[in-house]
Structure formats: C-alpha cells, structure tokens
Scaffold this active site. Sequence first.
Site, PDB file in Angstrom:
ATOM      1  N   SER A 134       0.859  -1.179   0.000  1.00 55.08           N
ATOM      2  CA  SER A 134       0.000   0.000   0.000  1.00 55.08           C
ATOM      3  C   SER A 134       0.893   1.225   0.000  1.00 55.08           C
ATOM      4  CB  SER A 134      -0.876   0.002   1.255  1.00 55.08           C
ATOM      5  OG  SER A 134      -1.513   1.246   1.441  1.00 55.08           O
ATOM      6  N   TYR A 156      -1.837  -1.181  10.947  1.00 55.67           N
ATOM      7  CA  TYR A 156      -2.010  -1.452   9.525  1.00 55.67           C
ATOM      8  C   TYR A 156      -0.860  -0.853   8.705  1.00 55.67           C
ATOM      9  CZ  TYR A 156      -3.682  -1.179   4.750  1.00 55.67           C
ATOM     10  OH  TYR A 156      -3.767  -1.278   3.375  1.00 55.67           O
TER      11      TYR A 156
END
Length: 262
Positions: free
Chosen positions: A140, A153
């Site tokens: 990401s 995360y």
Amino acid sequence: MKKRTALITGASSGIGRELAFLLAEEGYDLVLIARRPALLDDLRTAIEASFKVSVYALSKDLSLVSSSEDILKDLTGRNIFPEILINNAGFGLYGEFIETEWAKEKMMIDLNVSALVHLTKLFLPGMISNRSGRIMNVASTAAFQPGPNMAVYFASKAFVLSFSEAIAEELSGSGVTVTALCPGPTSSEFSEVASMKNSNLFKGNIPTAREVALFGFKAMMKGQRVAIHGTGNTIMVNAVRFTPRRLVTRIVKYLQGKPKND
C-alpha cells in the site's frame, strides 16, 4: 502443453477478484482462496463460464497458523504447482491504538504479515526449482510512512514492502520476480471493513479495483519490484522522503480524519 496456474489470496472481492478475471483472460488456471465460500463459488462459476480455464476455490482463514501449510498440502495432493503467487489477502483497522482491540490487531498481523511470508516461504522453492515464477505482494502507499489512527495497519504494509524488496534482490537471476503493489485508497470493501467512514482518504474520486488490478498485473508481468498506482500517489510517496518525519505523521493524521470514538 502444461497449463499455467496462479494462486490468489483474498480473491472473493476487490483487487483480488479483479486479478482473478485478468489472469483468466490470459489463460491461467486459478486457485482462489478467501474466507467466504459463497462468494468464492460465485466467482468460480462466473470465471469458468467465461474462460476456458479451471478454477479451484478453497475457503480458508489465513489468519490461522495452520492454513498456509494446509493449502500447500492440498495443492500438492492435487498436483497443482502455481507459478504465480498473489498475496492479496489483508485488512485494515481504523482508530487510535489505545482504543482498538488487540484481537483484531493480532488477526491483522497474522493475515497481513505472517500468512504472506509463510505462503511465500512455502511456494517459492518450487518456483526456484523451475527457474520461473512471479510473486505479487499487495502492500500500500501506507507502507511509506507511519499512520496515526491506523498504526498497526501502516506498519504491516511497511513490512510487506521491505520484505518484498529484500527477497526480490535475493532472487535476482533466479527466474523468479517479486512485485510489491502499492495502491492508494481504492473503491472496494476495504474502507467498510476498516470502519473508515470518517476518513478523508476515501472521499472524492478514487480508482476502481479493476484499474488497480490491471496496473498491478502489468507491473508483475514486467517483473517490476515496486509498483505505485497513480501519479498523485507517486508524487506523495517521493515527497515523504524529503519531509520531516514529525510533519509527515501530522499530515497523515489529518488525512485520516478523526476516528468515530474521538
């Protein structure tokens, strides 16, 4: 001629689902893995009705320690040896670290990090033996900076990026490539699962899962090591390198918006 096979985790929705269709279009047989058997069966039926490929759908919760070895044993017993491994399964958790639940964070680490590494460890030897293989690990743009209000995360995706780049170098000349796909906010189930309705990141026009999947597929087939989707995301990632870290965390915190428990 032996059929080529691709294994995709987190295949039941979003980027994983779109990657399944893209690989089927290219003639790959598929192994599709996700937790939700009904969605997997629907996807298998749709793909086999449209393309001349075989699809094996396997419902597994990859956050469980035994799942990765179970998958290898199952596929070996069926004489299935994937030459493409796409570690796409993962989820996020939105909220201040002091407020979030450890059980969910542990599950996220087990899925986003441990399962990804374990599956790579298990399927990589066969690829090296054949001197042919491609691995895509879905990271990401979160991987490039700390993420207040999604601390675990962001850290998990930083691990994925670092791990992917490291083994890509180790595998140089082996015939096996490793690609870290780094999308920004994408139209998928991610924001709903992560409870991010208050986040500024998912407001406005964001790319579709199909657009990100196609970008990632092309990067993987080229053997590109890091693939950042979108010009704006690329600019942002490069700007982070020259911005004081404390300012970066403040900016990310603002972009994330206030968790609903604030």
